[in-house]
Design a protein around this motif. Sequence first.
Motif, PDB file in Angstrom:
ATOM      1  N   UNK A   1       0.829  -1.205   0.000  1.00  0.00           N
ATOM      2  CA  UNK A   1       0.000   0.000   0.000  1.00  0.00           C
ATOM      3  C   UNK A   1       0.865   1.259   0.000  1.00  0.00           C
ATOM      4  N   UNK A   2       1.950   1.235   0.790  1.00  0.00           N
ATOM      5  CA  UNK A   2       2.798   2.422   0.845  1.00  0.00           C
ATOM      6  C   UNK A   2       3.459   2.683  -0.500  1.00  0.00           C
ATOM      7  N   UNK A   3       3.940   1.612  -1.149  1.00  0.00           N
ATOM      8  CA  UNK A   3       4.573   1.784  -2.464  1.00  0.00           C
ATOM      9  C   UNK A   3       3.587   2.374  -3.458  1.00  0.00           C
ATOM     10  N   UNK A   4       2.356   1.858  -3.465  1.00  0.00           N
ATOM     11  CA  UNK A   4       1.330   2.393  -4.366  1.00  0.00           C
ATOM     12  C   UNK A   4       1.069   3.865  -4.079  1.00  0.00           C
ATOM     13  N   UNK A   5       1.062   4.217  -2.789  1.00  0.00           N
ATOM     14  CA  UNK A   5       0.807   5.615  -2.419  1.00  0.00           C
ATOM     15  C   UNK A   5       1.953   6.514  -2.863  1.00  0.00           C
ATOM     16  N   UNK A   6       3.189   6.041  -2.707  1.00  0.00           N
ATOM     17  CA  UNK A   6       4.342   6.837  -3.133  1.00  0.00           C
ATOM     18  C   UNK A   6       4.312   7.080  -4.639  1.00  0.00           C
ATOM     19  N   UNK A   7       3.979   6.037  -5.391  1.00  0.00           N
ATOM     20  CA  UNK A   7       3.881   6.194  -6.847  1.00  0.00           C
ATOM     21  C   UNK A   7       2.739   7.153  -7.193  1.00  0.00           C
ATOM     22  N   UNK A   8       1.638   7.053  -6.446  1.00  0.00           N
ATOM     23  CA  UNK A   8       0.512   7.962  -6.680  1.00  0.00           C
ATOM     24  C   UNK A   8       0.875   9.411  -6.405  1.00  0.00           C
ATOM     25  N   UNK A   9       1.587   9.647  -5.310  1.00  0.00           N
ATOM     26  CA  UNK A   9       2.019  11.014  -4.971  1.00  0.00           C
ATOM     27  C   UNK A   9       2.952  11.548  -6.046  1.00  0.00           C
ATOM     28  N   UNK A  10       3.903  10.711  -6.474  1.00  0.00           N
ATOM     29  CA  UNK A  10       4.850  11.130  -7.509  1.00  0.00           C
ATOM     30  C   UNK A  10       4.122  11.456  -8.809  1.00  0.00           C
ATOM     31  N   UNK A  11       3.119  10.655  -9.153  1.00  0.00           N
ATOM     32  CA  UNK A  11       2.347  10.911 -10.373  1.00  0.00           C
ATOM     33  C   UNK A  11       1.639  12.256 -10.304  1.00  0.00           C
ATOM     34  N   UNK A  12       1.071  12.578  -9.142  1.00  0.00           N
ATOM     35  CA  UNK A  12       0.391  13.873  -8.967  1.00  0.00           C
ATOM     36  C   UNK A  12       1.389  15.017  -9.096  1.00  0.00           C
ATOM     37  N   UNK A  27      -6.808  12.885  -0.344  1.00  0.00           N
ATOM     38  CA  UNK A  27      -6.901  12.025  -1.522  1.00  0.00           C
ATOM     39  C   UNK A  27      -6.550  10.576  -1.192  1.00  0.00           C
ATOM     40  N   UNK A  28      -5.505  10.378  -0.402  1.00  0.00           N
ATOM     41  CA  UNK A  28      -5.051   9.021  -0.104  1.00  0.00           C
ATOM     42  C   UNK A  28      -5.593   8.491   1.222  1.00  0.00           C
ATOM     43  N   UNK A  29      -6.418   9.314   1.885  1.00  0.00           N
ATOM     44  CA  UNK A  29      -7.096   8.902   3.122  1.00  0.00           C
ATOM     45  C   UNK A  29      -6.102   8.476   4.194  1.00  0.00           C
ATOM     46  N   UNK A  30      -5.083   9.310   4.384  1.00  0.00           N
ATOM     47  CA  UNK A  30      -4.112   9.093   5.450  1.00  0.00           C
ATOM     48  C   UNK A  30      -3.911  10.423   6.181  1.00  0.00           C
ATOM     49  N   UNK A  31      -3.103  10.400   7.240  1.00  0.00           N
ATOM     50  CA  UNK A  31      -2.859  11.630   7.999  1.00  0.00           C
ATOM     51  C   UNK A  31      -1.808  12.502   7.311  1.00  0.00           C
ATOM     52  N   UNK A  32      -1.758  13.779   7.702  1.00  0.00           N
ATOM     53  CA  UNK A  32      -0.740  14.696   7.162  1.00  0.00           C
ATOM     54  C   UNK A  32       0.655  14.226   7.561  1.00  0.00           C
ATOM     55  N   UNK A  36       3.812  13.602   5.125  1.00  0.00           N
ATOM     56  CA  UNK A  36       5.127  14.221   5.333  1.00  0.00           C
ATOM     57  C   UNK A  36       6.236  13.161   5.314  1.00  0.00           C
ATOM     58  N   UNK A  37       5.965  11.997   5.913  1.00  0.00           N
ATOM     59  CA  UNK A  37       6.959  10.908   5.883  1.00  0.00           C
ATOM     60  C   UNK A  37       7.142  10.399   4.457  1.00  0.00           C
ATOM     61  N   UNK A  38       6.039  10.335   3.704  1.00  0.00           N
ATOM     62  CA  UNK A  38       6.139   9.888   2.313  1.00  0.00           C
ATOM     63  C   UNK A  38       6.989  10.854   1.489  1.00  0.00           C
ATOM     64  N   UNK A  39       6.819  12.147   1.713  1.00  0.00           N
ATOM     65  CA  UNK A  39       7.610  13.140   0.988  1.00  0.00           C
ATOM     66  C   UNK A  39       9.089  12.983   1.333  1.00  0.00           C
ATOM     67  N   UNK A  40       9.379  12.718   2.602  1.00  0.00           N
ATOM     68  CA  UNK A  40      10.769  12.496   3.009  1.00  0.00           C
ATOM     69  C   UNK A  40      11.344  11.263   2.315  1.00  0.00           C
ATOM     70  N   UNK A  41      10.550  10.200   2.203  1.00  0.00           N
ATOM     71  CA  UNK A  41      11.015   8.980   1.546  1.00  0.00           C
ATOM     72  C   UNK A  41      11.289   9.227   0.065  1.00  0.00           C
ATOM     73  N   UNK A  42      10.439  10.022  -0.570  1.00  0.00           N
ATOM     74  CA  UNK A  42      10.653  10.343  -1.984  1.00  0.00           C
ATOM     75  C   UNK A  42      11.935  11.158  -2.165  1.00  0.00           C
ATOM     76  N   UNK A  43      12.172  12.072  -1.251  1.00  0.00           N
ATOM     77  CA  UNK A  43      13.410  12.875  -1.310  1.00  0.00           C
ATOM     78  C   UNK A  43      14.638  11.987  -1.139  1.00  0.00           C
ATOM     79  N   UNK A  44      14.570  11.025  -0.194  1.00  0.00           N
ATOM     80  CA  UNK A  44      15.687  10.108   0.031  1.00  0.00           C
ATOM     81  C   UNK A  44      15.941   9.241  -1.202  1.00  0.00           C
ATOM     82  N   UNK A  45      14.859   8.993  -1.979  1.00  0.00           N
ATOM     83  CA  UNK A  45      14.991   8.175  -3.186  1.00  0.00           C
ATOM     84  C   UNK A  45      15.561   8.974  -4.353  1.00  0.00           C
TER      85      UNK A  45
END
Length: 305
Positions: A1-12, A27-32, A36-45
Amino acid sequence: MKTDRLIGILSILLQEEKTTAPELAEKFEVSRRTINRDIEDLCKAGIPIRTAQGTGGGISIMDGYRMDRTILTSKDMQMILAGLRSLDSVSGNRYYGQLMEKIQTGSSEFISERDSMLIDLSSWYKGSLVPKIEVIQNAIENRHTIQFKYYAPSGDSNRRIEPYYLFFRWSSWYVWGWCLEREDYRLFKLNRMDCVTESEQFFMCRNVPMPNLSNEKIFPGGIKVKVLFAPDVKWRLVEEFGPHCFTRTDDGRLLFSADYTDMENLGTWLMTFGAKAEVLEPKEARDIIRRNAEETLKSYGGLGK
């Protein structure tokens, strides 16, 4: 689920100039905090994401960034190419073929040598269909009206429309647009259109509703049909209505039950089965078949000698 969400955020982020954490959270029905953690993970990637606080701030991706295609799997690439190949089957130019070449270049490690899905959207009418699609696509892009002659059960007519969408459904192509003659949105079947031309008349894009293409809307039913069919036409019933549209009777015949839309079309369809179909209901369909059979017999001079 997290991987799908990260790809979804990147697509947006790749499609939109800017977004915000609350918007992504909703949009993804999760907390802010999760966003924020997802954005940090994308930056690390290695994704160059910028965040700005305050009025006018938000989350964005650096201009000029391109997603590495290695984020796509072999199956992803196969599905993309299958879709492009299907569009190429009704294309009058080399656009989709060239696009496939661009995707395949340098991606051989992601694409197997053998295609597993082949789609041809042109059917039997490619010669006449492709030019119509090309004219309509150009008109949609240019915001120009199109004009054509249309053949319908109610008669022939000359139409002018503002074209908005091309659809492939029910094994046929359709165009959805605002009909200037009827002053309403209409769906036109391309195989019934002739002399399709793009005009020089520009139109302002309307707030276009998507057409309701559900079977219940287009084929509302209402006519209860019961027919006994000979066993050797079972393949036709399965092909057109599925394997659960009939039950087998004691004498081996197939009792077919369904809802139908148009009485005249029902009679025409049943007559294609000849003596292999016996209509039980409705009585009106029996009368139509009898009348058509009598008129056909007259055309051939009776039973003969």
